[in-house]
Scaffold this active site. Structure first.
Site, PDB file in Angstrom:
ATOM      1  N   ASP A 175       9.284   2.275   0.148  1.00 26.64           N
ATOM      2  CA  ASP A 175       8.273   2.991   0.916  1.00 26.64           C
ATOM      3  C   ASP A 175       8.401   2.499   2.354  1.00 26.64           C
ATOM      4  OD1 ASP A 175       6.081   3.942   2.198  1.00 26.64           O
ATOM      5  OD2 ASP A 175       4.647   3.466   0.612  1.00 26.64           O
ATOM      6  N   LYS A 230       4.221   8.523   9.022  1.00 24.67           N
ATOM      7  CA  LYS A 230       3.708   7.953  10.271  1.00 24.67           C
ATOM      8  C   LYS A 230       4.609   8.238  11.482  1.00 24.67           C
ATOM      9  CE  LYS A 230       1.280   4.195   7.928  1.00 24.67           C
ATOM     10  NZ  LYS A 230      -0.128   3.995   8.091  1.00 24.67           N
ATOM     11  N   TYR A 287       0.845  -1.190   0.000  1.00 25.16           N
ATOM     12  CA  TYR A 287       0.000   0.000   0.000  1.00 25.16           C
ATOM     13  C   TYR A 287       0.881   1.239   0.000  1.00 25.16           C
ATOM     14  CZ  TYR A 287      -3.490   3.434   1.422  1.00 25.16           C
ATOM     15  OH  TYR A 287      -4.311   4.543   1.480  1.00 25.16           O
TER      16      TYR A 287
HETATM   17  N1  PMP Z   1       2.763   3.929   2.375  1.00 25.93           N
HETATM   18  C1  PMP Z   1       2.594   3.003   3.334  1.00 25.93           C
HETATM   19  C2  PMP Z   1       3.542   1.855   3.389  1.00 25.93           C
HETATM   20  C3  PMP Z   1       1.548   3.123   4.234  1.00 25.93           C
HETATM   21  O1  PMP Z   1       1.360   2.168   5.165  1.00 25.93           O
HETATM   22  C4  PMP Z   1       0.702   4.236   4.172  1.00 25.93           C
HETATM   23  C5  PMP Z   1      -0.440   4.425   5.149  1.00 25.93           C
HETATM   24  N2  PMP Z   1      -1.045   3.288   5.595  1.00 25.93           N
HETATM   25  C6  PMP Z   1       0.912   5.176   3.158  1.00 25.93           C
HETATM   26  C7  PMP Z   1       1.952   4.991   2.293  1.00 25.93           C
HETATM   27  C8  PMP Z   1       0.037   6.378   3.034  1.00 25.93           C
HETATM   28  O2  PMP Z   1       0.260   7.248   4.067  1.00 25.93           O
HETATM   29  P1  PMP Z   1      -0.873   8.296   4.505  1.00 25.93           P
HETATM   30  O3  PMP Z   1      -2.019   7.508   5.027  1.00 25.93           O
HETATM   31  O4  PMP Z   1      -0.198   9.166   5.526  1.00 25.93           O
HETATM   32  O5  PMP Z   1      -1.236   9.074   3.275  1.00 25.93           O
END
Ligand code: PMP
Length: 439
Positions: free
Chosen positions: A242, A270, A139
């Site tokens: 990521d 995060k 994700y």
């Molecule tokens: N990349 C990863 C690996 C994530 O877990 C998330 C959020 N769950 C995101 C991107 C997106 O981040 P945000 O919800 O702050 O937009």
């Protein structure tokens, strides 16, 4: 109706679905309105106490009411609320540069979704190519070009929408899934090599979670990340890790420090700001990040580098890195206790359950064997995981979706005891419901 239920009725009138967040899932997030938090515990509006292993999707790492953290924010609040550049920039940037091995240069943003898009833009500019490769069940945020879909043609794995996709959405820009990425199974080096052989020249970037936390905390096979790195070098593709979850949850250096494989670009978010404030970052090789210096690539955002967020990053790294990362060691010990209690209790209850992944971003799964790839994480296992998650919540234990366990640095023996006292009942309740549904 309880006080909280009544309150929620008020909220629901104005908030679509009564939640701040939704995917197209066959289950509902239960809307608990929280009032207080201290360390690893939170209390809802009805006064019910929970152990918080949800940590708002893993962001909350310093613990609720962490005085050092909140004091550092208050100091900034009283001093310099909002300016373009503040006197904490150097410290926050240097801290990331010191710990994240590939972070030669860094730009701040706000959300994870946004910094992922920034990273892809930079990679496209650097390579002059358009497509990127992504992987099932990884994700990377809530943007049209990177969420959901499936591909059926091995030779040309172009993703398309399909019915029943939990990350599928109406209103997506037409053609964006098909035109921008290739979507393949992760942890399968031959598949990637095959794809690059056929299409390498059109591929700007490969983006992945170096541990697939969103897909159920699946570890990379030994050597897989290095193979991907080598393939990226061979085909001139920008490798993006990521690390929005793994960033500060496998250690401050993220998965790249842990596995010794360096990406070209990294996205962070995060827990990078401790959990109380939104900060994202894109970091990477100087040569690539200099596209921003040269203004060949635009990167903008009103709140980029906002003082409170920058202070939060600085303080979070101070807290997490102190005494050679003692906070991590303690957190890992407690997290592993939670895992062991869960495994042992499930065994006693004759309930199939495994816990997998790095200690600070692990997942439980209601099945017999560790998941090794996305296709093994079946809708049935996911549904069972959700049932156990709901039962845990009913019994005072909050777990992130779908079944991720996120401790923070304050997790203590009292918390693991609380967990132990309640997990058995939750497992028994889940077992009954699962038997009714599936047997
Ligand atoms: N990349 C990863 C690996 C994530 O877990 C998330 C959020 N769950 C995101 C991107 C997106 O981040 P945000 O919800 O702050 O937009």
């Amino acid at each position: 109706m309880t006080v909280m239920e009544e309150y929620h009725e008020r909220v629901k009138k104005l908030l679509p679905g009564g939640v701040h967040y939704n995917f197209n899932l066959p289950w509902e997030e239960s809307p608990i309105h929280f009032q207080n938090g201290k360390n690893s515990r939170v209390w809802d509006m009805d006064g019910k106490e929970y152990l918080d292993l949800y940590a708002r999707f893993g962001a909350m790492i310093v613990g609720h009411g962490n005085k050092e953290y909140t004091d550092s924010l208050k100091e900034v609040l009283d001093r310099v609320l909002f300016v373009s550049h503040c006197d904490l920039d150097a410290e926050a940037l240097e801290a990331i540069h010191q710990y994240v091995p590939s972070a030669e240069m860094i730009r701040f943003g706000v959300s994870g979704t946004e910094v992922v898009q920034n990273a892809i833009r930079i990679a496209r500019a650097y390579t002059g190519r358009n497509r990127f490769v992504r992987f099932y069940n990884h994700y990377h945020g809530n943007a049209d070009n990177i969420m959901g879909g499936h591909s059926t043609d091995r030779e040309n794995p172009v993703p398309t929408e399909y019915k029943g996709d939990t990350k599928g959405t109406e209103g997506r820009a037409a053609g964006i899934l098909e035109e921008q990425s290739y979507l393949i199974e992760w942890n399968e080096p031959e598949l990637l090599e095959d794809l690059l052989k056929r299409h390498g020249e059109e591929i700007a970037a490969i983006i992945m979670e170096p541990v697939c936390v969103n897909g159920g905390s699946i570890m990379p096979k030994p050597g897989y990340l290095q193979t991907v790195r080598d393939l990226c070098n061979e085909y001139g593709v920008v490798l993006i890790f990521d690390e929005i979850i793994t960033g500060f949850r496998m250690g401050i250096g993220g998965a790249q420090a842990e596995f010794g494989v360096l990406p070209d670009l990294t996205t962070l978010g995060k827990a990078i700001a401790g959990g109380g404030l939104p900060v994202g970052a894109v970091a990477g090789k100087k040569e690539i990040m200099n596209l921003l210096t040269e203004k060949r690539v635009v990167h903008a955002g009103t709140f980029n580098g906002y003082p409170l967020g920058t202070a939060a990053v600085k303080t979070t790294i101070e807290i997490l890195s102190r005494d050679n990362g003692r906070a991590y060691e303690t957190m890992k010990v407690q997290a592993k206790k939670i895992h062991e209690i869960m495994r042992k209790t499930a065994k006693e209850e004759d309930f199939p359950l495994i816990v997998q992944g790095p200690p600070l971003c692990s997942s439980f799964h209601c099945c017999e064997r560790e998941l090794m790839k996305a296709s093994e994480y079946s809708p049935q296992i996911q549904m069972k995981d959700v049932i156990l998650n709901a039962a845990l919540q009913k019994n005072g234990i909050l777990i992130s979706s779908i079944s991720r366990i996120y401790p923070n640095i304050t997790l203590s023996s009292k918390d693991t005891a609380w967990f132990q006292e309640r997990v058995g009942e939750a497992i028994r309740e889940a077992k009954l419901l699962i038997q009714e549904l599936y047997e």
